[in-house]
Design a protein around this motif. Structure first.
Motif, PDB file in Angstrom:
ATOM      1  N   GLY A   7       0.807  -1.214   0.000  1.00 57.49           N
ATOM      2  CA  GLY A   7       0.000   0.000   0.000  1.00 57.49           C
ATOM      3  C   GLY A   7       0.837   1.258   0.000  1.00 57.49           C
ATOM      4  N   GLY A   8       1.994   1.201  -0.660  1.00 56.65           N
ATOM      5  CA  GLY A   8       2.891   2.349  -0.683  1.00 56.65           C
ATOM      6  C   GLY A   8       2.867   3.086  -2.009  1.00 56.65           C
ATOM      7  N   ARG A   9       3.775   4.060  -2.145  1.00 56.00           N
ATOM      8  CA  ARG A   9       3.899   4.835  -3.377  1.00 56.00           C
ATOM      9  C   ARG A   9       5.208   4.490  -4.066  1.00 56.00           C
ATOM     10  NH1 ARG A   9       4.922   9.796  -2.330  1.00 56.00           N
ATOM     11  NH2 ARG A   9       5.222   9.658  -0.078  1.00 56.00           N
ATOM     12  N   LEU A  10       5.258   4.725  -5.372  1.00 54.61           N
ATOM     13  CA  LEU A  10       6.431   4.366  -6.167  1.00 54.61           C
ATOM     14  C   LEU A  10       7.014   5.593  -6.848  1.00 54.61           C
ATOM     15  CD1 LEU A  10       8.203   2.030  -7.443  1.00 54.61           C
ATOM     16  CD2 LEU A  10       6.617   2.137  -9.377  1.00 54.61           C
ATOM     17  N   ARG A  11       8.354   5.715  -6.784  1.00 59.83           N
ATOM     18  CA  ARG A  11       9.083   6.683  -7.598  1.00 59.83           C
ATOM     19  C   ARG A  11      10.174   5.922  -8.346  1.00 59.83           C
ATOM     20  NH1 ARG A  11       9.657  10.684  -3.162  1.00 59.83           N
ATOM     21  NH2 ARG A  11      11.888  10.303  -3.314  1.00 59.83           N
ATOM     22  N   SER A  12      10.251   6.082  -9.645  1.00 62.10           N
ATOM     23  CA  SER A  12      11.213   5.295 -10.421  1.00 62.10           C
ATOM     24  C   SER A  12      12.156   6.202 -11.199  1.00 62.10           C
ATOM     25  CB  SER A  12      10.493   4.351 -11.380  1.00 62.10           C
ATOM     26  OG  SER A  12       9.737   5.083 -12.315  1.00 62.10           O
ATOM     27  N   HIS A  13      13.323   5.644 -11.546  1.00 65.49           N
ATOM     28  CA  HIS A  13      14.331   6.343 -12.333  1.00 65.49           C
ATOM     29  C   HIS A  13      14.753   5.378 -13.433  1.00 65.49           C
ATOM     30  CE1 HIS A  13      17.718   8.656 -13.583  1.00 65.49           C
ATOM     31  NE2 HIS A  13      17.726   9.473 -12.523  1.00 65.49           N
ATOM     32  N   LYS A  14      14.133   5.513 -14.606  1.00 65.58           N
ATOM     33  CA  LYS A  14      14.328   4.519 -15.658  1.00 65.58           C
ATOM     34  C   LYS A  14      15.758   4.477 -16.176  1.00 65.58           C
ATOM     35  CE  LYS A  14       9.515   4.367 -17.158  1.00 65.58           C
ATOM     36  NZ  LYS A  14       8.561   4.536 -18.282  1.00 65.58           N
ATOM     37  N   LYS A  15      16.441   5.628 -16.222  1.00 72.42           N
ATOM     38  CA  LYS A  15      17.802   5.645 -16.752  1.00 72.42           C
ATOM     39  C   LYS A  15      18.721   4.736 -15.938  1.00 72.42           C
ATOM     40  CE  LYS A  15      21.782   8.637 -17.634  1.00 72.42           C
ATOM     41  NZ  LYS A  15      22.347   9.999 -17.534  1.00 72.42           N
ATOM     42  N   PHE A  16      18.591   4.791 -14.615  1.00 76.56           N
ATOM     43  CA  PHE A  16      19.444   3.979 -13.751  1.00 76.56           C
ATOM     44  C   PHE A  16      18.765   2.674 -13.320  1.00 76.56           C
ATOM     45  CE2 PHE A  16      21.270   8.240 -13.147  1.00 76.56           C
ATOM     46  CZ  PHE A  16      22.598   7.958 -13.430  1.00 76.56           C
ATOM     47  N   LYS A  17      17.550   2.427 -13.840  1.00 76.60           N
ATOM     48  CA  LYS A  17      16.814   1.187 -13.558  1.00 76.60           C
ATOM     49  C   LYS A  17      16.625   0.978 -12.051  1.00 76.60           C
ATOM     50  CE  LYS A  17      18.430  -1.042 -17.807  1.00 76.60           C
ATOM     51  NZ  LYS A  17      19.035   0.167 -18.394  1.00 76.60           N
ATOM     52  N   THR A  18      16.275   2.081 -11.361  1.00 78.65           N
ATOM     53  CA  THR A  18      16.059   2.030  -9.917  1.00 78.65           C
ATOM     54  C   THR A  18      14.686   2.586  -9.571  1.00 78.65           C
ATOM     55  OG1 THR A  18      17.037   4.217  -9.584  1.00 78.65           O
ATOM     56  CG2 THR A  18      18.524   2.324  -9.442  1.00 78.65           C
ATOM     57  N   ALA A  19      14.256   2.285  -8.360  1.00 77.57           N
ATOM     58  CA  ALA A  19      12.974   2.792  -7.887  1.00 77.57           C
ATOM     59  C   ALA A  19      13.003   2.903  -6.369  1.00 77.57           C
ATOM     60  CB  ALA A  19      11.838   1.871  -8.326  1.00 77.57           C
ATOM     61  N   VAL A  20      12.100   3.725  -5.844  1.00 81.45           N
ATOM     62  CA  VAL A  20      11.947   3.859  -4.396  1.00 81.45           C
ATOM     63  C   VAL A  20      10.496   3.571  -4.051  1.00 81.45           C
ATOM     64  CG1 VAL A  20      12.109   5.376  -2.396  1.00 81.45           C
ATOM     65  CG2 VAL A  20      13.751   5.605  -4.263  1.00 81.45           C
ATOM     66  N   VAL A  21      10.288   2.651  -3.109  1.00 81.42           N
ATOM     67  CA  VAL A  21       8.950   2.359  -2.596  1.00 81.42           C
ATOM     68  C   VAL A  21       8.806   3.073  -1.257  1.00 81.42           C
ATOM     69  CG1 VAL A  21       7.372   0.573  -1.799  1.00 81.42           C
ATOM     70  CG2 VAL A  21       8.878   0.126  -3.752  1.00 81.42           C
ATOM     71  N   ILE A  22       7.813   3.949  -1.153  1.00 89.23           N
ATOM     72  CA  ILE A  22       7.574   4.692   0.091  1.00 89.23           C
ATOM     73  C   ILE A  22       6.345   4.095   0.764  1.00 89.23           C
ATOM     74  CG2 ILE A  22       7.164   6.955   1.121  1.00 89.23           C
ATOM     75  CD1 ILE A  22       8.381   8.128  -1.498  1.00 89.23           C
ATOM     76  N   LEU A  23       6.557   3.480   1.927  1.00 95.21           N
ATOM     77  CA  LEU A  23       5.483   2.789   2.641  1.00 95.21           C
ATOM     78  C   LEU A  23       4.604   3.790   3.380  1.00 95.21           C
ATOM     79  CD1 LEU A  23       7.479  -0.255   4.083  1.00 95.21           C
ATOM     80  CD2 LEU A  23       6.313  -0.039   1.884  1.00 95.21           C
ATOM     81  N   PRO A  24       3.408   3.372   3.792  1.00 91.16           N
ATOM     82  CA  PRO A  24       2.508   4.280   4.520  1.00 91.16           C
ATOM     83  C   PRO A  24       3.133   4.883   5.783  1.00 91.16           C
ATOM     84  CG  PRO A  24       1.313   2.347   3.786  1.00 91.16           C
ATOM     85  CD  PRO A  24       2.748   2.089   3.478  1.00 91.16           C
ATOM     86  N   ASN A  25       4.068   4.125   6.425  1.00 90.14           N
ATOM     87  CA  ASN A  25       4.728   4.649   7.637  1.00 90.14           C
ATOM     88  C   ASN A  25       5.946   5.503   7.314  1.00 90.14           C
ATOM     89  OD1 ASN A  25       6.568   2.772   6.775  1.00 90.14           O
ATOM     90  ND2 ASN A  25       6.589   1.572   8.677  1.00 90.14           N
ATOM     91  N   LYS A  26       6.079   5.898   6.016  1.00 89.34           N
ATOM     92  CA  LYS A  26       7.157   6.761   5.516  1.00 89.34           C
ATOM     93  C   LYS A  26       8.484   6.027   5.327  1.00 89.34           C
ATOM     94  CE  LYS A  26       4.305  10.209   5.697  1.00 89.34           C
ATOM     95  NZ  LYS A  26       3.617  10.634   4.464  1.00 89.34           N
ATOM     96  N   GLN A  27       8.560   4.731   5.687  1.00 90.39           N
ATOM     97  CA  GLN A  27       9.799   3.994   5.450  1.00 90.39           C
ATOM     98  C   GLN A  27      10.029   3.826   3.952  1.00 90.39           C
ATOM     99  OE1 GLN A  27      10.125   0.146   7.341  1.00 90.39           O
ATOM    100  NE2 GLN A  27      12.194  -0.208   6.550  1.00 90.39           N
ATOM    101  N   ARG A  28      11.299   3.925   3.555  1.00 90.07           N
ATOM    102  CA  ARG A  28      11.664   3.803   2.148  1.00 90.07           C
ATOM    103  C   ARG A  28      12.336   2.458   1.895  1.00 90.07           C
ATOM    104  NH1 ARG A  28      13.236   8.804  -0.603  1.00 90.07           N
ATOM    105  NH2 ARG A  28      15.051   7.640  -1.329  1.00 90.07           N
ATOM    106  N   ILE A  29      12.035   1.875   0.755  1.00 91.88           N
ATOM    107  CA  ILE A  29      12.747   0.686   0.292  1.00 91.88           C
ATOM    108  C   ILE A  29      13.313   1.024  -1.086  1.00 91.88           C
ATOM    109  CG2 ILE A  29      12.609  -1.763  -0.278  1.00 91.88           C
ATOM    110  CD1 ILE A  29      10.084  -1.923   1.432  1.00 91.88           C
TER     111      ILE A  29
END
Length: 887
Positions: free
Chosen positions: A525-547
């Motif tokens: 149930g988190g949000r996604l931010r991706s960076h296609k050039k570097f093939k990376t992404a950040v998952v931001i969880l509801p408790n603000k923790q980042r993966i």
């Protein structure tokens, strides 16, 4: 000044004395009645206690520092003949007029002292040798003496259970019993109970034990690391042998700056004495020990394995495998020339020798040479980027020494040397061909899987919060469903192994990382931010923790200090792009292998040995910011930058590669350094490498700045303990300390070098001015109105928190610091108990008067004149009447 004792004859033994030492010395006292006992010292608690409580009452024991060395004419040496084991005799041993008599039961060695007379018999104890001499000369012992002598006999024979025990030891025991040896007293010492600390260490030894089959002989190896010296370590090893019924045991313990080795063997195939002698110690075939200084535990383990495979039923030797004559390159030749030679002969690596000699000084790999040429470094000398500290073998070494170097150390080529001069080489291909022909020869303990992969699922469960452990499990299950391998990597793994909390999770996916991250965000149930050039992404969880999620990728650098170009790859190639071995660790989280620790580059070893090491010689050429990271990690974890890595840092700085970086990249790394808990240590290390002045001369450390930054660290730590919000940006306070003596144009130069945004430059210029203004106002206030708390509040309140903290650290007067402390801890967040509604209800129309009244009420509250709401309302009424009267 203390008077030294004249002692023409001294009776002594080896350092770190055991009971056999002490007992043999007591017996020797009967043979040399005029001899003076010189106790060499012991680290065994049982012997220390016994020596203090008993022996000193019966005999006159002295330390060598109590003896006049000029008076000594005869040395009676018991239970050793090795020079390295009697360091206390170093100043007199080689004197021409010194006579040396040796009594021992250990085999002869090349390290033996020159003896005028020696009695060495291969029995189970030196005590048995001494007893036989006493009997031959018709000498006797008192019951107390017989008991003390008996202690050594029982200890060195394991109460007559060691295979090294001979009939002469048994006869000595019978004779001592006749002389009144107290067996109850001996039994108390031989079977004393372990303390709770010793039991804990024994459990550690048992848990760390591993069994290795070496040329058809089972050998148990265990190791521990302790912060302080472990007393009676040999006793714990003996207990372990008894508990597990072990036939051959080597126990290693890193204690402070030394590695202690205790070896026990009940098999004739394993000569513990010979193996420990090669490690700088000694003993006999069934019991031996050694102590190594300035070597890591891992280095001793590697050396030990090589010795075991060499001494236990040795078979294939290096002589039969090596290629000769060797092709080599001199260290002053260019990298381009070395690449050309390797291409001509089809070599993947080449040994490097000193100019005009055959002395091997290093190895250069073909791949690294080609990369160096691509970076424009082809004309640099080979010695600048070669692997300098290489492992070598001699022609008589066994195959297993080569296996250890090539497989476990990852060294592509092994020089074969005699007297440091290269005679041949063994390559990785040579070894592979040999093992294909005889695959049974590769020992399990030396395979990469045997030493570098282990499962730490239990460790994860114990050290991670349950919700984080569950998160990893679910992330691994998602990977299984998608057919991807997923790994936790980097600092998250490093800090788990270091017992340091770090919940910043980095995942690497062998597959489509961005696609995987999208489904992971949906799962939690988190949000996604991706960076296609570097093939990376950040998952931001509801408790603000980042993966952070990355596709397993390979990075290459088109030129020095460039940003990387990214291609798809595997976990191994993903890890090799990382900065240091300690950050190139991964944990697989797919359910089938959950918790499998992957270590291709020796990161575990470097963590254990507290070492910062790059993965290849061009690491700093490709990304010079790694220099700053190396210093930051070194100081944070109290590690040491490895010698090869340190040399590569200096090479990169000589090439001025830092100047090829953008100011912003340097600034981001510098911010992290200044945000560390102990930034001064990092800055001092940067100063050693002349990094600060390479950024800008205004940043150079001085004694004044060091003292100030030390105070800043203390103030920041103090403020942290207040648990107040907002938290200061530590780096800003420390940077103010670095710029303390800088003028505005120098701050502008630093801002340009670090590519500061204009607002940030204005912030520091303004903050320096604000700090000085506040300092002047505080001086005036303390002189004229020191009772008014409101005055200090209004002086400091407009200034950013970082400025106040800097002012507190830089203030020399104690009463100023106390007032600043009062402001930060009590006054800073003071608020009045009124609102605009209250003023409106009192009949005052909204307008500028509100702020004037609020400030006056706040002043009264700070000064204790309107402490509560009622008093503040009364004051507000008066102020409103005054406002109304004045129009």
């Amino acid at each position: 000044m203390k008077k030294l004792i004249s002692a023409p004859t001294i009776i002594t033994a080896h350092s770190n004395a055991d009971f056999d030492c002490l007992s043999s010395m007591v017996a020797a006292g009967k043979l040399y009645p005029d001899g003076v006992f010189v106790f060499p010292g012991s680290q065994e608690q049982g012997l220390r206690d016994f020596f203090v409580q008993s022996a000193t009452y019966l005999f006159n024991f002295y330390s060598f520092k109590d003896i006049d060395p000029e008076s000594v004419r005869t040395i009676v040496l018991c239970d050793t003949s090795q020079r390295s084991r009697v360091p206390h005799l170093k100043t007199i041993l080689d004197k021409a007029d010194i006579v040396v008599h040796v009594f021992d039961h250990h085999p002869e060695s090349e390290d033996d002292v020159r003896a005028d007379e020696q009695t060495i018999r291969p029995w189970g104890s030196t005590v048995a040798v001494m007893v036989s001499l006493l009997r031959e000369q018709g000498l006797s012992l008192t019951s107390e003496e017989a008991t003390i002598v008996g202690l050594g006999l029982y200890e060195d024979t394991g109460c007559f259970t060691f295979n090294s025990t001979t009939e002469y030891d048994l006869e000595a025991g019978a004779w001592l019993r006749k002389k009144g040896m107290d067996l109850d007293f001996v039994a108390d010492f031989m079977h004393r109970e372990l303390s709770s600390e010793q039991v804990s260490i024994l459990n550690e030894l048992l848990e760390a034990a591993s069994t290795h089959t070496i040329n058809e002989v089972e050998v148990c190896l265990t190791s521990i690391t302790t912060a302080s010296y472990v007393r009676d370590f040999a006793l714990l090893v003996h207990k372990m042998m008894e508990i597990e019924n072990i036939r051959v045991l080597f126990a290693l313990a890193r204690m402070q700056d030394r590695v202690h080795i205790v070896a026990r063997s009940r098999m004739p195939e394993v000569d513990a004495g010979k193996i420990c002698a090669s490690l700088g110690g000694g003993g006999h075939p069934y019991a031996a020990s050694a102590t190594a200084k300035n070597k890591t535990l891992a280095e001793i383990q590697d050396e030990l394995f090589g010795l075991l495979y060499t001494h236990i039923n040795p078979q294939i030797t290096v002589q039969s495998l090596m290629s000769r004559p060797p092709v080599f390159i001199e260290q002053d030749q260019s990298i381009a020339r070395a690449s050309e030679v390797m291409t001509r002969y089809g070599l993947k690596a080449i040994p490097v020798v000193a100019e005009n000699s055959l002395i091997c000084t290093g190895i250069l790999e073909h791949q690294l040479a080609d990369k160096a040429k691509a970076h424009g470094l082809g004309e640099f000398r080979v010695q600048e980027y070669m692997l300098g500290r290489v492992h070598t073998v001699s022609p008589d070494d066994s195959l297993y020494a080569v296996i250890e170097i090539i497989i476990n150390q990852g060294q592509r080529l092994v020089p074969v040397v005699v007297d440091q001069e290269i005679q041949g080489v063994i390559t990785r291909t040579d070894l592979i061909n040999t093992l294909i022909e005889e695959p049974a020869r590769i020992p399990e303990s030396l395979t990469p899987g045997g030493t570098r992969e282990k499962n730490i699922k239990t460790l994860l469960r114990n050290r991670l919060p349950p919700e984080v452990f569950s998160l990893l499990s679910q992330a691994g299950e998602l990977g299984r469903q998608k057919g991807y391998k997923v790994y936790a990597v980097g600092g998250f793994v490093r800090d788990i192994l270091l017992h340091s909390p770090n919940l910043d999770i980095d995942l690497v996916v062998e597959g489509d990382g961005i696609n995987y991250a999208g489904e992971l965000a949906e799962l939690f149930g988190g949000r996604l931010r991706s960076h296609k050039k570097f093939k990376t992404a950040v998952v931001i969880l509801p408790n603000k923790q980042r993966i952070d999620v990355a596709t397993a990728r390979l990075e290459y650098y088109e030129h020095p200090a460039a940003l990387p170009t990214v291609e798809l790859s595997s976990i191994k190639m993903d890890l090799i792009r990382r900065d240091f071995s300690i950050n190139a660790l991964a944990i697989e989280i797919i359910p089938k292998n959950f918790g499998r620790l992957v270590d291709f580059f020796g990161g575990q070893r470097d963590l254990k040995e507290k070492r910062i090491r790059v993965l290849h010689s061009l690491s700093f050429v490709e990304d010079p910011t790694r220099i700053l990271r190396a210093i930051r990690f070194e100081q944070r974890f109290h590690f040491q930058i490895g010698s090869q890595t340190s040399r590569l840092i200096k090479n990169a700085l000589q090439l001025n590669l830092m100047h090829k970086l953008s100011g912003n990249r340097i600034f981001q790394e510098l911010k992290l350094i200044l945000s560390e808990q102990s930034p001064l240590a990092c800055l001092q290390r940067m100063q050693e490498f002349e990094l600060l002045v390479s950024i800008h001369t205004a940043l150079k450390l001085s004694a004044q700045k060091e003292k100030l930054i030390e105070k800043i660290e203390k103030v920041l730590d103090w403020y942290d303990l207040l648990y107040l919000e907002p938290r200061p940006e530590r780096w800003k306070v420390v940077l103010l300390g670095l710029l303390v003596s800088s003028k505005q144009e120098q701050i502008h130069g630093v801002a340009q070098a670090l590519n500061f945004p204009e607002k940030l430059e204005q912030f520091f210029v303004g903050l320096k001015q604000d700090v000085q203004s506040a300092r002047d106002k505080l001086f005036w206030w303390q002189k004229h109105e020191s009772g008014s708390m409101s005055r200090i509040y209004f002086i400091l309140q407009p200034m950013p928190l970082e400025g106040v903290l800097f002012l507190m650290a830089s203030s020399r007067k104690e009463h100023t610091r106390k007032h600043l402390s009062l402001y930060l801890s009590q006054l800073k967040d003071t608020e009045i108990d009124l609102s605009g509604k209250d003023l409106k209800s009192l009949g005052l129309k909204p307008g500028p008067a509100y702020n004037r009244i609020f400030n006056l009420v706040l002043t009264a509250k700070l000064d204790g004149q309107a402490p509560d709401r009622n008093a503040q309302l009364d004051l507000a009424r008066k102020l409103i009447r005054r406002e109304t009267a004045s129009g």
